[in-house]
Design a protein around this motif. Structure first.
Motif, mmCIF file in Angstrom:
data_model
loop_
_atom_site.group_PDB
_atom_site.id
_atom_site.type_symbol
_atom_site.label_atom_id
_atom_site.label_comp_id
_atom_site.label_asym_id
_atom_site.label_seq_id
_atom_site.Cartn_x
_atom_site.Cartn_y
_atom_site.Cartn_z
ATOM 1 N N LYS A 1 0.828 -1.204 0.000
ATOM 2 C CA LYS A 1 0.000 0.000 0.000
ATOM 3 C C LYS A 1 0.864 1.255 0.000
ATOM 4 O O LYS A 1 0.609 2.192 -0.776
ATOM 5 C CB LYS A 1 -0.929 0.004 1.209
ATOM 6 N N ASN A 2 1.865 1.293 0.856
ATOM 7 C CA ASN A 2 2.732 2.474 0.905
ATOM 8 C C ASN A 2 3.417 2.709 -0.432
ATOM 9 O O ASN A 2 3.561 3.850 -0.887
ATOM 10 C CB ASN A 2 3.771 2.308 2.012
ATOM 11 N N HIS A 3 3.833 1.618 -1.074
ATOM 12 C CA HIS A 3 4.535 1.735 -2.354
ATOM 13 C C HIS A 3 3.590 2.231 -3.446
ATOM 14 O O HIS A 3 3.907 3.158 -4.198
ATOM 15 C CB HIS A 3 5.115 0.376 -2.725
ATOM 16 N N VAL A 4 2.405 1.614 -3.541
ATOM 17 C CA VAL A 4 1.443 1.988 -4.583
ATOM 18 C C VAL A 4 0.897 3.392 -4.331
ATOM 19 O O VAL A 4 0.749 4.192 -5.263
ATOM 20 C CB VAL A 4 0.309 0.952 -4.659
ATOM 21 N N ASP A 5 0.593 3.719 -3.075
ATOM 22 C CA ASP A 5 0.083 5.061 -2.773
ATOM 23 C C ASP A 5 1.088 6.141 -3.157
ATOM 24 O O ASP A 5 0.708 7.222 -3.631
ATOM 25 C CB ASP A 5 -0.252 5.177 -1.283
ATOM 26 N N SER A 6 2.363 5.858 -2.954
ATOM 27 C CA SER A 6 3.374 6.858 -3.316
ATOM 28 C C SER A 6 3.384 7.095 -4.813
ATOM 29 O O SER A 6 3.641 8.215 -5.279
ATOM 30 C CB SER A 6 4.759 6.409 -2.840
ATOM 31 N N ILE A 7 3.089 6.051 -5.591
ATOM 32 C CA ILE A 7 3.010 6.205 -7.052
ATOM 33 C C ILE A 7 1.761 6.992 -7.429
ATOM 34 O O ILE A 7 1.805 7.917 -8.243
ATOM 35 C CB ILE A 7 2.993 4.825 -7.728
ATOM 36 N N LEU A 8 0.625 6.627 -6.831
ATOM 37 C CA LEU A 8 -0.635 7.292 -7.170
ATOM 38 C C LEU A 8 -0.613 8.779 -6.825
ATOM 39 O O LEU A 8 -1.236 9.590 -7.502
ATOM 40 C CB LEU A 8 -1.787 6.615 -6.425
ATOM 41 N N GLN A 9 0.075 9.127 -5.764
ATOM 42 C CA GLN A 9 0.071 10.505 -5.286
ATOM 43 C C GLN A 9 1.244 11.326 -5.809
ATOM 44 O O GLN A 9 1.376 12.509 -5.476
ATOM 45 C CB GLN A 9 0.073 10.495 -3.758
ATOM 46 N N TYR A 10 2.079 10.710 -6.639
ATOM 47 C CA TYR A 10 3.250 11.421 -7.155
ATOM 48 C C TYR A 10 2.826 12.460 -8.197
ATOM 49 O O TYR A 10 1.962 12.210 -9.033
ATOM 50 C CB TYR A 10 4.215 10.427 -7.796
ATOM 51 N N THR A 11 3.399 13.619 -8.135
ATOM 52 C CA THR A 11 3.149 14.658 -9.134
ATOM 53 C C THR A 11 4.470 15.231 -9.608
ATOM 54 O O THR A 11 5.450 15.279 -8.862
ATOM 55 C CB THR A 11 2.287 15.796 -8.560
ATOM 56 N N ASP A 12 4.481 15.656 -10.853
ATOM 57 C CA ASP A 12 5.659 16.277 -11.457
ATOM 58 C C ASP A 12 5.186 17.495 -12.239
ATOM 59 O O ASP A 12 4.521 17.343 -13.266
ATOM 60 C CB ASP A 12 6.372 15.292 -12.378
ATOM 61 N N PRO A 13 5.456 18.693 -11.775
ATOM 62 C CA PRO A 13 4.948 19.907 -12.453
ATOM 63 C C PRO A 13 5.313 19.962 -13.926
ATOM 64 O O PRO A 13 4.493 20.384 -14.756
ATOM 65 C CB PRO A 13 5.607 21.041 -11.659
ATOM 66 N N LEU A 14 6.522 19.547 -14.272
ATOM 67 C CA LEU A 14 6.944 19.614 -15.672
ATOM 68 C C LEU A 14 6.109 18.681 -16.542
ATOM 69 O O LEU A 14 5.610 19.069 -17.601
ATOM 70 C CB LEU A 14 8.430 19.265 -15.778
ATOM 71 N N LEU A 15 5.939 17.425 -16.074
ATOM 72 C CA LEU A 15 5.137 16.480 -16.850
ATOM 73 C C LEU A 15 3.675 16.903 -16.911
ATOM 74 O O LEU A 15 3.011 16.722 -17.929
ATOM 75 C CB LEU A 15 5.260 15.084 -16.251
ATOM 76 N N ASP A 16 3.173 17.463 -15.812
ATOM 77 C CA ASP A 16 1.792 17.956 -15.831
ATOM 78 C C ASP A 16 1.627 19.042 -16.886
ATOM 79 O O ASP A 16 0.622 19.080 -17.615
ATOM 80 C CB ASP A 16 1.411 18.510 -14.455
ATOM 81 N N ALA A 17 2.598 19.937 -16.968
ATOM 82 C CA ALA A 17 2.530 21.007 -17.961
ATOM 83 C C ALA A 17 2.604 20.450 -19.377
ATOM 84 O O ALA A 17 1.885 20.898 -20.281
ATOM 85 C CB ALA A 17 3.674 22.002 -17.722
ATOM 86 N N LEU A 18 3.449 19.449 -19.588
ATOM 87 C CA LEU A 18 3.564 18.849 -20.917
ATOM 88 C C LEU A 18 2.264 18.179 -21.336
ATOM 89 O O LEU A 18 1.883 18.218 -22.515
ATOM 90 C CB LEU A 18 4.708 17.835 -20.926
ATOM 91 N N HIS A 19 1.583 17.576 -20.364
ATOM 92 C CA HIS A 19 0.320 16.911 -20.689
ATOM 93 C C HIS A 19 -0.754 17.907 -21.125
ATOM 94 O O HIS A 19 -1.664 17.552 -21.864
ATOM 95 C CB HIS A 19 -0.169 16.089 -19.492
#
Length: 490
Positions: free
Chosen positions: A231-249
């Protein structure tokens, strides 16, 4: 300019080919469903719902397979209108042979009347041997092709991945949309991940993209995982954000999909501990145990059986008395019980036998391959120590079985065995953890020299904790409380 035109033409041709193939799959799906219902001789076929379990190695006989078959047995008991579909790559076995092995290995009875197998021919694409370079990426792409083969044979009403191939969600979502709108306009497509990525020991980073990182429009609808570590491992993936990638999307066509279809991707996973059939094991006597160190694990590379041999060699080196004498006296024996799935596993077993000879412990180590359920129970009723050396084991059903059977666990200090299973109960220990051959050897010696009253108390604590926390009843309760039924069509 000519190169750009050619590239654009090739992209258009590829997209058109995918669109055409998808349309054909959707149109043929109703016929596929009718054929399955006719084969099963199902009464009231119009009331049936198809729940698909994507489990390419369903005949392997490991802990993940226990989860699969227990879930299907529960559906057959509580949801009689459901037809369970298992997408399997075990093309060398028949339906009857697989069900017979389920009974022999897990003592689980399944009805063939509401269970159908869709056999897949492309399973080799998800094996690490098929991708000597860029292995994780290759396996993820291979899982998408395997899922495409699965959907071409049947698109289920509900798609459940029980092995952790998260990229398969994209394929089901895309293939299923048209069929859902055509046949049942009110029907919801759904993908569920049970467990966590298992293609390789550290594979969660790549499937994380499929779980929801910058791919919300095609991710899983909800997630169940098998331990707090997972759970800790998967939650960290689900909650990860990257401003640069968000902007590219925001600069890609995917932004329009997000506007038209808001994300339903969960930001956390629900823990549902795997089922452990502790009923028979909890009846074993706790006293009079033999000096046997028992391993119960498939002969897969991540189980690290070589570490078990090195640990056993270490304890025989530091305490020579354990290698002397006769069985039943001071002599200690290592028994490795496990399933061998294929030629690679068989070769791995031969390599382990050779290692045992090289270490000089072959006379004290016994390999029991593809043991039946009664044979495994027999060893669990006799052994003193249960050994697990896998690093970052997501859960560890074998460890729970040790404890329920009254076998004192000695596990690697990581993952589920460290954080969820071999934990204090009533403020006192339920087993031992180690990280190296020397520390495993020390733990073995500690167990083998416990005073009788302490030995008995430790076995009783471990059994009580395992039976209370990790039973099949607790699994079924957690599964049903997850709310999965609301994703079935009405």
């Amino acid at each position: 300019m000519n190169l750009l035109a050619i590239a654009a033409g090739l992209v258009w041709l590829a997209l058109y080919s995918v669109f055409t193939a998808t349309r054909r799959i959707r149109l043929e799906n109703a016929n596929h469903k009718r054929a399955i219902l006719d084969e099963l001789k199902t009464p009231d076929p119009h009331k049936r719902k198809f729940v698909g379990f994507f489990h390419p190695y369903c005949n392997a006989g490991g802990g993940g397979e226990r989860v699969l078959w227990t879930a299907i047995a529960m559906l057959q008991r509580d949801e009689p209108e459901v037809i369970s579909i298992v997408y399997s790559g075990d093309t060398d076995a028949t339906k009857e042979q697989i069900l017979s092995k389920v009974k022999a290995r897990f003592d689980i009875d399944l009805s063939p009347q509401t269970l159908h197998f869709v056999f897949l021919n492309s399973r080799h694409l998800v094996e690490d041997s098929a991708w000597p370079r860029f292995t994780l990426l290759g396996q993820s792409l291979g899982s998408m092709y395997l899922a495409w083969e699965a959907m071409s044979k049947l698109i289920p009403d509900l798609f459940i991945d029980t092995m952790g191939y998260a990229f398969t969600f994209h394929v089901h979502r895309y293939a299923g949309k048209g069929e859902i709108a055509k046949e049942m306009a009110h029907e919801l497509e759904c993908d569920i991940l049970v467990g966590c990525p298992q293609q390789r020991k550290a594979s969660a980073e790549v499937p994380g993209i499929a779980l929801g990182v910058h791919a919300d429009e095609v991710a899983a609808s909800f997630l169940m995982v098998n331990s707090s570590w997972t759970k800790n491992h998967v939650d960290s993936i689900l909650q990860y954000t990257d401003p640069l990638l968000d902007a590219l999307h925001l600069c890609t066509p995917l932004v329009f999909l997000r506007l038209l279809r808001p994300s339903q991707t969960p930001k956390s996973a629900r823990i549902v501990y795997p089922p452990c059939d502790t009923r028979e094991m909890a009846k074993f006597p706790l006293e009079g145990r033999e000096r046997v160190i028992l391993s119960v694990a498939q002969f897969r590379p991540e189980k690290d059986h070589a570490a078990q041999l090195h640990a056993f060699h270490s304890v025989l080196t530091s305490h020579p008395e354990y290698g002397n004498g006769t069985p039943g006296s001071s002599q200690v024996q290592l028994v490795l019980v496990g399933g061998s799935r294929n030629a690679e596993d068989a070769a791995r077993v031969e390599g382990l036998r050779a290692l045992a000879k090289e270490l000089g412990i072959a006379d004290h180590a016994e390999f029991v391959i593809n043991a039946s359920f009664p044979a495994m129970l027999n060893w669990l009723s006799r052994a003193s120590i249960g050994l697990s050396t896998m690093v970052d084991e997501h859960f560890g059903i074998n460890v729970v079985e040790f404890m329920a059977a009254g076998v004192i666990p000695v596990t690697h200090a990581s993952g589920g065995p460290l954080n969820d299973i071999v934990v204090p109960f009533d403020g006192k220990p339920t087993g031992y953890h180690a990280t190296s051959p020397e520390t495993f050897a020390e733990a073995f010696h500690n167990v083998l020299t416990l005073p009788p009253e302490e030995d008995l108390a430790l076995r009783e604590r471990a059994r009580t904790w395992a039976v209370q926390r990790f039973s099949e009843e607790e699994f079924e309760k957690g599964w049903n409380e997850s709310g999965w039924r609301r994703w079935l069509p009405s």
